[in-house]
Design a protein around this motif. Sequence first.
Motif, PDB file in Angstrom:
ATOM      1  N   VAL A   5      35.066  -5.269 -11.545  1.00  0.00           N
ATOM      2  CA  VAL A   5      34.961  -4.473 -10.315  1.00  0.00           C
ATOM      3  C   VAL A   5      34.509  -5.365  -9.147  1.00  0.00           C
ATOM      4  O   VAL A   5      35.122  -5.361  -8.082  1.00  0.00           O
TER       5      VAL A   5
ATOM      6  N   ASN B  42      40.808   6.995 -20.284  1.00  0.00           N
ATOM      7  CA  ASN B  42      39.364   7.199 -20.388  1.00  0.00           C
ATOM      8  C   ASN B  42      38.850   8.384 -19.558  1.00  0.00           C
ATOM      9  O   ASN B  42      37.646   8.586 -19.441  1.00  0.00           O
TER      10      ASN B  42
ATOM     11  N   VAL C 155      31.336   4.850  -8.385  1.00  0.00           N
ATOM     12  CA  VAL C 155      31.349   3.397  -8.614  1.00  0.00           C
ATOM     13  C   VAL C 155      31.223   2.646  -7.290  1.00  0.00           C
ATOM     14  O   VAL C 155      30.537   1.628  -7.200  1.00  0.00           O
TER      15      VAL C 155
HETATM   16  C1  HEM Z   1      38.027  -0.258 -18.295  1.00  0.00           C
HETATM   17  C2  HEM Z   1      38.525  -2.368 -13.927  1.00  0.00           C
HETATM   18  C3  HEM Z   1      36.791   1.637 -11.788  1.00  0.00           C
HETATM   19  C4  HEM Z   1      35.775   3.464 -16.148  1.00  0.00           C
HETATM   20  C5  HEM Z   1      38.377  -1.137 -17.282  1.00  0.00           C
HETATM   21  C6  HEM Z   1      39.016  -2.413 -17.492  1.00  0.00           C
HETATM   22  C7  HEM Z   1      39.152  -3.009 -16.275  1.00  0.00           C
HETATM   23  C8  HEM Z   1      38.599  -2.119 -15.281  1.00  0.00           C
HETATM   24  C9  HEM Z   1      39.773  -4.365 -15.967  1.00  0.00           C
HETATM   25  C10 HEM Z   1      39.437  -2.977 -18.845  1.00  0.00           C
HETATM   26  C11 HEM Z   1      38.296  -3.736 -19.427  1.00  0.00           C
HETATM   27  C12 HEM Z   1      38.684  -4.470 -20.669  1.00  0.00           C
HETATM   28  O1  HEM Z   1      39.862  -4.498 -21.040  1.00  0.00           O
HETATM   29  O2  HEM Z   1      37.761  -5.014 -21.272  1.00  0.00           O
HETATM   30  C13 HEM Z   1      38.114  -1.461 -12.963  1.00  0.00           C
HETATM   31  C14 HEM Z   1      38.185  -1.676 -11.528  1.00  0.00           C
HETATM   32  C15 HEM Z   1      37.710  -0.526 -10.927  1.00  0.00           C
HETATM   33  C16 HEM Z   1      37.327   0.385 -11.997  1.00  0.00           C
HETATM   34  C17 HEM Z   1      38.685  -2.947 -10.864  1.00  0.00           C
HETATM   35  C18 HEM Z   1      37.535  -0.172  -9.484  1.00  0.00           C
HETATM   36  C19 HEM Z   1      38.024  -0.796  -8.470  1.00  0.00           C
HETATM   37  C20 HEM Z   1      36.372   2.481 -12.792  1.00  0.00           C
HETATM   38  C21 HEM Z   1      35.768   3.774 -12.571  1.00  0.00           C
HETATM   39  C22 HEM Z   1      35.452   4.271 -13.794  1.00  0.00           C
HETATM   40  C23 HEM Z   1      35.877   3.304 -14.796  1.00  0.00           C
HETATM   41  C24 HEM Z   1      35.572   4.427 -11.209  1.00  0.00           C
HETATM   42  C25 HEM Z   1      34.752   5.568 -14.115  1.00  0.00           C
HETATM   43  C26 HEM Z   1      33.478   5.737 -13.977  1.00  0.00           C
HETATM   44  C27 HEM Z   1      36.308   2.642 -17.103  1.00  0.00           C
HETATM   45  C28 HEM Z   1      36.209   2.864 -18.544  1.00  0.00           C
HETATM   46  C29 HEM Z   1      36.860   1.800 -19.168  1.00  0.00           C
HETATM   47  C30 HEM Z   1      37.346   0.922 -18.095  1.00  0.00           C
HETATM   48  C31 HEM Z   1      35.531   4.056 -19.204  1.00  0.00           C
HETATM   49  C32 HEM Z   1      36.962   1.537 -20.688  1.00  0.00           C
HETATM   50  C33 HEM Z   1      35.778   0.654 -21.017  1.00  0.00           C
HETATM   51  C34 HEM Z   1      35.335   0.650 -22.469  1.00  0.00           C
HETATM   52  O3  HEM Z   1      34.886   1.678 -22.969  1.00  0.00           O
HETATM   53  O4  HEM Z   1      35.400  -0.424 -23.076  1.00  0.00           O
HETATM   54  N1  HEM Z   1      38.133  -0.990 -15.925  1.00  0.00           N
HETATM   55  N2  HEM Z   1      37.583  -0.216 -13.208  1.00  0.00           N
HETATM   56  N3  HEM Z   1      36.430   2.229 -14.147  1.00  0.00           N
HETATM   57  N4  HEM Z   1      36.991   1.461 -16.870  1.00  0.00           N
HETATM   58 FE1  HEM Z   1      37.263   0.636 -15.042  1.00  0.00          FE
END
Ligand code: HEM
Length: 156
Positions: free
Chosen positions: A69, A103, A113
């Motif tokens: 992020v 998710n 966030v």
């Molecule tokens: C997973 C980026 C916003 C919740 C991921 C992954 C990336 C990412 C790259 C994959 C991680 C991996 O493969 O290890 C981002 C970016 C965001 C953002 C750049 C905003 C600009 C959010 C928001 C939420 C969120 C707003 C909700 C609160 C999640 C969840 C996962 C995830 C629950 C799965 C993680 C797990 O359980 O291992 N995100 N995200 N993300 N993201 Fe985001």
Amino acid sequence: MAALFTEKDEALVKESWEIMKQNIPEYSLRFFTIILEIAPAAKNMFSFLRDSDEIPHNNPKLKAHAVKVFKMTCESAIQLREKGEVVVGETTLKYLGAIHLKNGVIDLHFEVVKQALLRTIEEATAEKWSEELKCAWGVAYDQLAAAIKAEMKEEA
Ligand code: HEM
């Protein structure tokens, strides 16, 4: 709106990212602590938070999400300055759209966030924090979030 992203804005974002980079474990933890303060229910969304009572220290997945992020927002700022828009690789965007949709992430979560991101940067930059800095990160984040949200709608 994007045209208003100045050289100074980009410099401010880059400079604060340099500060954050020096202490990823601490700022990642702060970022997630603030997310859960604002939205306690978000705990169940993250695999690495779901099964423990406390936010884990030095968890690689937690750090990975926080760094993504921070870093992607920073890259957005660079693109906004160079191209006037944010371009995320199509494969990356498809992946980001799919993973967030799967998710259960909704638009409101992106606001949470964003608030957590800005507060983490505020703490990290301390006396260097300013309205201008807040605005620059905010704009860069909003553009990136919009690109991810658009992809999520396409996937749905
Ligand atoms: C997973 C980026 C916003 C919740 C991921 C992954 C990336 C990412 C790259 C994959 C991680 C991996 O493969 O290890 C981002 C970016 C965001 C953002 C750049 C905003 C600009 C959010 C928001 C939420 C969120 C707003 C909700 C609160 C999640 C969840 C996962 C995830 C629950 C799965 C993680 C797990 O359980 O291992 N995100 N995200 N993300 N993201 Fe985001």
